[in-house]
Design an enzyme around this catalytic site. Structure first.
Site, PDB file in Angstrom:
ATOM      1  N   GLU A  17       0.745  -0.953  -0.466  1.00 49.07           N
ATOM      2  CA  GLU A  17      -0.011  -0.508   0.375  1.00 49.07           C
ATOM      3  C   GLU A  17       0.742   1.402   0.043  1.00 49.07           C
ATOM      4  O   GLU A  17       1.574   1.312   0.863  1.00 49.07           O
ATOM      5  CB  GLU A  17      -0.821  -0.491   1.368  1.00 49.07           C
ATOM      6  CG  GLU A  17      -1.535   1.428   1.382  1.00 49.07           C
ATOM      7  CD  GLU A  17      -2.986   0.858   2.536  1.00 49.07           C
ATOM      8  OE1 GLU A  17      -3.828   0.082   1.802  1.00 49.07           O
ATOM      9  OE2 GLU A  17      -3.122   1.687   3.661  1.00 49.07           O
ATOM     10  N   TYR A  49      -7.127   7.202   0.218  1.00 45.06           N
ATOM     11  CA  TYR A  49      -7.499   8.214  -0.453  1.00 45.06           C
ATOM     12  C   TYR A  49      -7.705   9.288   1.012  1.00 45.06           C
ATOM     13  O   TYR A  49      -7.939   9.081   2.169  1.00 45.06           O
ATOM     14  CB  TYR A  49      -9.135   8.021  -0.574  1.00 45.06           C
ATOM     15  CG  TYR A  49     -10.023   8.864  -1.570  1.00 45.06           C
ATOM     16  CD1 TYR A  49     -10.256   9.131  -2.721  1.00 45.06           C
ATOM     17  CD2 TYR A  49     -10.992   9.461  -0.801  1.00 45.06           C
ATOM     18  CE1 TYR A  49     -10.336   9.550  -2.997  1.00 45.06           C
ATOM     19  CE2 TYR A  49     -11.793  10.465  -1.191  1.00 45.06           C
ATOM     20  CZ  TYR A  49     -11.379  10.466  -2.611  1.00 45.06           C
ATOM     21  OH  TYR A  49     -12.191  11.530  -3.343  1.00 45.06           O
ATOM     22  N   ARG A 107     -16.297   4.279   3.763  1.00 42.30           N
ATOM     23  CA  ARG A 107     -17.387   5.762   4.109  1.00 42.30           C
ATOM     24  C   ARG A 107     -16.277   6.694   4.553  1.00 42.30           C
ATOM     25  O   ARG A 107     -16.568   7.783   4.653  1.00 42.30           O
ATOM     26  CB  ARG A 107     -17.806   5.346   5.564  1.00 42.30           C
ATOM     27  CG  ARG A 107     -18.685   6.523   6.094  1.00 42.30           C
ATOM     28  CD  ARG A 107     -19.302   5.600   7.690  1.00 42.30           C
ATOM     29  NE  ARG A 107     -17.657   6.516   8.334  1.00 42.30           N
ATOM     30  CZ  ARG A 107     -17.737   5.803  10.027  1.00 42.30           C
ATOM     31  NH1 ARG A 107     -18.998   6.108  10.782  1.00 42.30           N
ATOM     32  NH2 ARG A 107     -17.031   6.397  10.550  1.00 42.30           N
ATOM     33  N   ASP A 109     -13.201   8.608   7.884  1.00 43.44           N
ATOM     34  CA  ASP A 109     -13.329   8.788   8.873  1.00 43.44           C
ATOM     35  C   ASP A 109     -15.107   9.858   8.942  1.00 43.44           C
ATOM     36  O   ASP A 109     -14.537  11.105   8.261  1.00 43.44           O
ATOM     37  CB  ASP A 109     -12.543   9.217   9.912  1.00 43.44           C
ATOM     38  CG  ASP A 109     -11.536   7.769  10.282  1.00 43.44           C
ATOM     39  OD1 ASP A 109     -11.959   6.542  10.888  1.00 43.44           O
ATOM     40  OD2 ASP A 109     -10.157   7.766  10.032  1.00 43.44           O
ATOM     41  N   TYR A 143     -13.460  -5.300  10.102  1.00 42.75           N
ATOM     42  CA  TYR A 143     -12.338  -4.679  10.849  1.00 42.75           C
ATOM     43  C   TYR A 143     -12.408  -6.364  11.864  1.00 42.75           C
ATOM     44  O   TYR A 143     -13.430  -6.669  13.266  1.00 42.75           O
ATOM     45  CB  TYR A 143     -13.135  -3.871  12.265  1.00 42.75           C
ATOM     46  CG  TYR A 143     -12.676  -2.754  10.909  1.00 42.75           C
ATOM     47  CD1 TYR A 143     -12.409  -1.866  10.874  1.00 42.75           C
ATOM     48  CD2 TYR A 143     -13.595  -2.605  10.067  1.00 42.75           C
ATOM     49  CE1 TYR A 143     -11.769  -0.451  10.149  1.00 42.75           C
ATOM     50  CE2 TYR A 143     -14.325  -1.259   9.051  1.00 42.75           C
ATOM     51  CZ  TYR A 143     -12.775  -0.668   9.594  1.00 42.75           C
ATOM     52  OH  TYR A 143     -12.889   0.361   8.581  1.00 42.75           O
ATOM     53  N   LYS A 163     -22.548  -5.121   3.302  1.00 41.44           N
ATOM     54  CA  LYS A 163     -21.449  -3.953   2.774  1.00 41.44           C
ATOM     55  C   LYS A 163     -21.414  -5.219   0.772  1.00 41.44           C
ATOM     56  O   LYS A 163     -21.387  -5.439   0.123  1.00 41.44           O
ATOM     57  CB  LYS A 163     -20.311  -3.912   3.035  1.00 41.44           C
ATOM     58  CG  LYS A 163     -20.208  -2.699   4.083  1.00 41.44           C
ATOM     59  CD  LYS A 163     -19.142  -1.825   4.338  1.00 41.44           C
ATOM     60  CE  LYS A 163     -18.224  -2.185   5.201  1.00 41.44           C
ATOM     61  NZ  LYS A 163     -17.290  -1.841   5.836  1.00 41.44           N
ATOM     62  N   GLN A 210       3.508   6.630  15.771  1.00 47.26           N
ATOM     63  CA  GLN A 210       2.365   6.818  15.558  1.00 47.26           C
ATOM     64  C   GLN A 210       1.625   6.145  15.076  1.00 47.26           C
ATOM     65  O   GLN A 210       0.509   5.595  15.729  1.00 47.26           O
ATOM     66  CB  GLN A 210       3.144   7.182  13.878  1.00 47.26           C
ATOM     67  CG  GLN A 210       1.968   7.267  12.963  1.00 47.26           C
ATOM     68  CD  GLN A 210       2.894   7.398  11.064  1.00 47.26           C
ATOM     69  OE1 GLN A 210       3.738   6.634  11.216  1.00 47.26           O
ATOM     70  NE2 GLN A 210       2.993   8.449  10.770  1.00 47.26           N
TER      71      GLN A 210
HETATM   72  P1  FAD Z   1     -18.779   0.961   6.880  1.00 44.03           P
HETATM   73  O1  FAD Z   1     -18.533  -0.012   6.540  1.00 44.03           O
HETATM   74  O2  FAD Z   1     -19.121   1.997   6.077  1.00 44.03           O
HETATM   75  O3  FAD Z   1     -18.461   1.448   8.813  1.00 44.03           O
HETATM   76  C1  FAD Z   1     -18.582   2.417   9.955  1.00 44.03           C
HETATM   77  C2  FAD Z   1     -19.396   2.203  11.040  1.00 44.03           C
HETATM   78  O4  FAD Z   1     -20.744   2.115  11.106  1.00 44.03           O
HETATM   79  C3  FAD Z   1     -19.065   0.820  11.676  1.00 44.03           C
HETATM   80  O5  FAD Z   1     -19.180   0.705  13.423  1.00 44.03           O
HETATM   81  C4  FAD Z   1     -20.244   0.230  10.975  1.00 44.03           C
HETATM   82  O6  FAD Z   1     -20.461  -1.385  11.634  1.00 44.03           O
HETATM   83  C5  FAD Z   1     -21.499   0.709  11.382  1.00 44.03           C
HETATM   84  N1  FAD Z   1     -22.222   0.589  10.381  1.00 44.03           N
HETATM   85  C6  FAD Z   1     -22.241   0.502   8.940  1.00 44.03           C
HETATM   86  N2  FAD Z   1     -23.646   0.308   8.650  1.00 44.03           N
HETATM   87  C7  FAD Z   1     -24.144   0.892   9.106  1.00 44.03           C
HETATM   88  C8  FAD Z   1     -25.558   0.687   9.540  1.00 44.03           C
HETATM   89  N3  FAD Z   1     -26.511   0.330   7.865  1.00 44.03           N
HETATM   90  N4  FAD Z   1     -26.621   1.666  10.057  1.00 44.03           N
HETATM   91  C9  FAD Z   1     -25.447   1.723  11.174  1.00 44.03           C
HETATM   92  N5  FAD Z   1     -24.630   1.110  11.299  1.00 44.03           N
HETATM   93  C10 FAD Z   1     -23.658   1.268  10.399  1.00 44.03           C
HETATM   94  N6  FAD Z   1      -9.626   6.264   5.144  1.00 44.03           N
HETATM   95  C11 FAD Z   1      -9.758   6.993   4.898  1.00 44.03           C
HETATM   96  O7  FAD Z   1      -9.806   8.360   5.584  1.00 44.03           O
HETATM   97  N7  FAD Z   1      -8.935   6.848   3.093  1.00 44.03           N
HETATM   98  C12 FAD Z   1      -8.406   5.345   3.161  1.00 44.03           C
HETATM   99  O8  FAD Z   1      -7.674   5.138   1.933  1.00 44.03           O
HETATM  100  C13 FAD Z   1      -8.818   4.220   3.792  1.00 44.03           C
HETATM  101  N8  FAD Z   1      -8.211   2.632   3.821  1.00 44.03           N
HETATM  102  C14 FAD Z   1      -8.874   2.218   4.806  1.00 44.03           C
HETATM  103  C15 FAD Z   1      -7.975   0.273   4.183  1.00 44.03           C
HETATM  104  C16 FAD Z   1      -8.856  -0.372   5.417  1.00 44.03           C
HETATM  105  C17 FAD Z   1      -8.096  -1.869   4.518  1.00 44.03           C
HETATM  106  C18 FAD Z   1      -9.222   0.029   6.658  1.00 44.03           C
HETATM  107  C19 FAD Z   1      -9.311  -1.063   7.311  1.00 44.03           C
HETATM  108  C20 FAD Z   1      -9.791   0.859   6.452  1.00 44.03           C
HETATM  109  C21 FAD Z   1      -9.798   2.185   5.856  1.00 44.03           C
HETATM  110  N9  FAD Z   1      -9.647   3.238   5.649  1.00 44.03           N
HETATM  111  C22 FAD Z   1      -9.107   4.806   5.171  1.00 44.03           C
HETATM  112  C23 FAD Z   1     -10.643   4.512   7.341  1.00 44.03           C
HETATM  113  C24 FAD Z   1     -11.966   3.865   7.267  1.00 44.03           C
HETATM  114  O9  FAD Z   1     -12.227   4.802   6.212  1.00 44.03           O
HETATM  115  C25 FAD Z   1     -12.019   4.281   8.516  1.00 44.03           C
HETATM  116  O10 FAD Z   1     -11.945   2.929   8.939  1.00 44.03           O
HETATM  117  C26 FAD Z   1     -13.677   4.000   8.618  1.00 44.03           C
HETATM  118  O11 FAD Z   1     -14.232   4.952   9.687  1.00 44.03           O
HETATM  119  C27 FAD Z   1     -14.462   3.437   8.496  1.00 44.03           C
HETATM  120  O12 FAD Z   1     -15.215   3.205   7.320  1.00 44.03           O
HETATM  121  P2  FAD Z   1     -15.586   1.629   6.508  1.00 44.03           P
HETATM  122  O13 FAD Z   1     -16.084   1.686   5.342  1.00 44.03           O
HETATM  123  O14 FAD Z   1     -15.140   0.398   7.526  1.00 44.03           O
HETATM  124  O15 FAD Z   1     -16.915   2.116   7.618  1.00 44.03           O
END
Ligand code: FAD
Length: 285
Positions: A17, A49, A107, A109, A143, A163, A210
């Protein structure tokens, strides 16, 4: 090539990555690091991203360079929570134009100063839109220790299933430092009926401050074996780097020995770290 096709071959794979620069003046050095990592011929490389989307062009450009100049399959990350639908579709159009076939749909943060109304709430909404927007292979985050905002691992798993049902083809885990956590998670994921490939995300720890902060924020468990390494070598960057690479290598060997074939290394724009890990696995991969 689509990552789902790479993963379906059932052979061990190693991917790396990189993250895009925050400013234009750093672009060349990031592109250089990405090109050096690409020379290791990983199964694919992901490009993160930047939160907020202000550096989206760099993500597209680096992914495009990996694909066209270095002939490495590229995975472009895309976040949605701070984005408009217009922006998401603009980036998807740019990726399509650049021939990028793989998107990690996230999604992102939640910003602390979040606007009251956003066009996206969860990654599943973005996955559905990407699915409709074209022939992309779609990945998502998962996670093993539960997402930090989630009330329970079971509920987090329910949303992971959403998802997958929305159309994601594989999932990549957040970093973990105890493989038993991953093995337990894989058992639960399969019990839940989620059958897409799971790519194990491994973080070679080179910067202690970090990583400790990032583990605190994400709720990642640090085993005592790992803490002992940090206590002993944390003040000596060169020793910590060597120990961090050795720890990550051991994790990877154990994963492959136990049938976890897809390994993604959070190589953080560090070609030397990626190279050492690749060398350590030269007879294994
Ligand atoms: P989601 O899958 O939407 O989940 C977010 C939260 O909402 C979770 O607690 C979930 O349980 C809950 N949830 C999901 N769906 C629902 C629903 N329908 N109703 C109620 N609750 C729900 N961040 C960046 O900014 N840039 C990156 O490039 C990046 N790359 C990443 C790559 C990996 C492999 C990982 C593990 C994380 C990465 N992240 C990145 C961090 C990520 O954006 C954060 O962890 C973020 O807080 C959650 O994103 P997600 O896509 O997992 O969210």
């Amino acid at each position: 090539m689509k990552i789902k096709d790479i993963l379906s071959q059932g052979k061990p794979t190693l991917s790396f990555e990189v993250f895009p620069p925050k400013t234009e003046d750093k672009y060349e050095s990031v592109e250089q690091a990405a090109s050096e990592i690409a020379k290791l011929k990983p199964a694919f490389m992901s490009v993160t991203y930047g939160a907020g989307g202000g550096t989206s062009q760099y993500t597209v450009d680096i992914a495009s360079a990996l694909h066209h100049q270095h002939h490495v399959t590229a995975l472009a990350h895309l976040t949605c929570v701070t984005s408009t639908k217009e922006k998401v579709h603009q980036v998807l159009g740019e990726l399509k134009e650049a021939g990028i076939e793989n998107v990690l749909a996230l999604r992102g943060d939640m910003p602390t100063d979040a606007p009251a109304k956003t066009e996206y709430h969860y990654a599943s909404e973005l996955i559905r839109e990407i699915k409709e927007a074209g022939d992309f292979c779609i990945g998502a985050a998962c996670y093993p220790e539960g997402h930090v905002e989630s009330v329970s691992k079971t509920i987090d798993m329910d949303y992971l299933k959403q998802k997958v049902e929305a159309g994601c083809d594989f999932v990549t885990t957040q970093m973990f430092f105890d493989n038993n956590i991953l093995y337990n998670y894989l058992y639960r994921i399969r019990e839940k009926g989620i059958t897409v490939p799971v790519v194990a995300g491994i973080m070679p720890v080179t910067n202690v401050k970090q990583i400790i902060r990032s583990c605190q924020l994400s709720g990642t468990y640090l085993p005592s074996r790992f803490k002992a390494i940090v206590d002993r070598f944390g003040d000596n960057p060169a020793a910590m780097k060597q120990a961090g690479i050795a720890y990550a290598t051991e994790q990877i060997i154990d994963l492959i020995a136990n049938g976890v074939n897809a390994i993604h290394v959070y190589s953080m724009n560090k070609p030397d770290v990626a190279l050492k890990i690749k060398e350590n696995l030269s007879e294994i991969l």
